[in-house]
Design a protein around this motif. Sequence first.
Motif, PDB file in Angstrom:
ATOM      1  N   GLY A  54       0.881  -1.353  -0.009  1.00 43.74           N
ATOM      2  CA  GLY A  54       0.119   0.124  -0.068  1.00 43.74           C
ATOM      3  C   GLY A  54       0.791   1.410   0.043  1.00 43.74           C
ATOM      4  N   PHE A  55       1.974   0.856  -0.245  1.00 46.13           N
ATOM      5  CA  PHE A  55       3.023   2.309  -0.313  1.00 46.13           C
ATOM      6  C   PHE A  55       2.714   3.184  -1.577  1.00 46.13           C
ATOM      7  N   ILE A  56       2.460   2.327  -2.537  1.00 48.99           N
ATOM      8  CA  ILE A  56       2.277   2.985  -3.732  1.00 48.99           C
ATOM      9  C   ILE A  56       0.603   2.837  -4.125  1.00 48.99           C
ATOM     10  N   ASN A  57      -0.047   3.837  -4.308  1.00 50.45           N
ATOM     11  CA  ASN A  57      -1.409   3.738  -4.687  1.00 50.45           C
ATOM     12  C   ASN A  57      -1.798   5.050  -5.436  1.00 50.45           C
ATOM     13  N   GLU A  58      -2.335   4.357  -6.542  1.00 46.67           N
ATOM     14  CA  GLU A  58      -2.706   5.339  -7.549  1.00 46.67           C
ATOM     15  C   GLU A  58      -3.758   6.402  -7.167  1.00 46.67           C
ATOM     16  N   ALA A  59      -4.699   6.078  -6.609  1.00 49.21           N
ATOM     17  CA  ALA A  59      -5.815   6.837  -6.236  1.00 49.21           C
ATOM     18  C   ALA A  59      -5.234   7.849  -5.126  1.00 49.21           C
ATOM     19  N   ARG A  60      -4.469   7.618  -4.433  1.00 46.77           N
ATOM     20  CA  ARG A  60      -4.236   8.481  -3.411  1.00 46.77           C
ATOM     21  C   ARG A  60      -3.221   9.619  -3.914  1.00 46.77           C
ATOM     22  N   VAL A  61      -2.328   9.275  -5.004  1.00 45.03           N
ATOM     23  CA  VAL A  61      -1.479   9.883  -6.003  1.00 45.03           C
ATOM     24  C   VAL A  61      -2.474  11.048  -6.681  1.00 45.03           C
ATOM     25  N   LEU A  62      -3.791  10.486  -7.299  1.00 41.60           N
ATOM     26  CA  LEU A  62      -4.434  11.545  -8.062  1.00 41.60           C
ATOM     27  C   LEU A  62      -5.330  12.496  -6.998  1.00 41.60           C
ATOM     28  N   GLU A  63      -5.710  12.037  -5.990  1.00 36.42           N
ATOM     29  CA  GLU A  63      -6.235  12.921  -5.097  1.00 36.42           C
ATOM     30  C   GLU A  63      -5.146  13.553  -4.517  1.00 36.42           C
ATOM     31  N   SER A  64      -3.989  13.318  -4.250  1.00 34.50           N
ATOM     32  CA  SER A  64      -2.981  14.422  -3.774  1.00 34.50           C
ATOM     33  C   SER A  64      -2.752  15.603  -4.817  1.00 34.50           C
TER      34      SER A  64
END
Length: 152
Positions: A54-64
Amino acid sequence: MNTGAKPALSLIGRALRLLSTREHSRAELERKLEPYEEEPGALAKVLDALQAKGFINEARVLESVVHRRASKLGASRIKQELQAKGLEPEAVAEAVQALRATELERAREIWRKKFDRQPADAAERGKQMRFLASRGFGGDTIHKVVSGADEE
């Protein structure tokens, strides 16, 4: 004998260092870490492990990215940034659609902070329009903001 040089970081160490500063997509990490890969396939294994944990999470990148940049940029500029990070096209399209709903309000707020008055002449009008265009706002939005059309 200590020469003062730091020991070489492992791929996982480098990846974690990058992730500790901000969210990174898998494609970004691949680009940044590729020069440090010593044996073929090692980087993919490291990235797979980080993604599984869970260190790489595309959804978190997008949200960020959307959270950090929406107050300063228009939807088209944010779309470019998201695409450059190698995110899924469907997720990028959804985020951009959501941003377009607030485009006019965000453009007005940015314009108010920078200028806060209608342009006095054509040169100033051009300057204001170029400023908003450079921030990634669309032509219709720019026209409405600079001309003061349908102001609430």
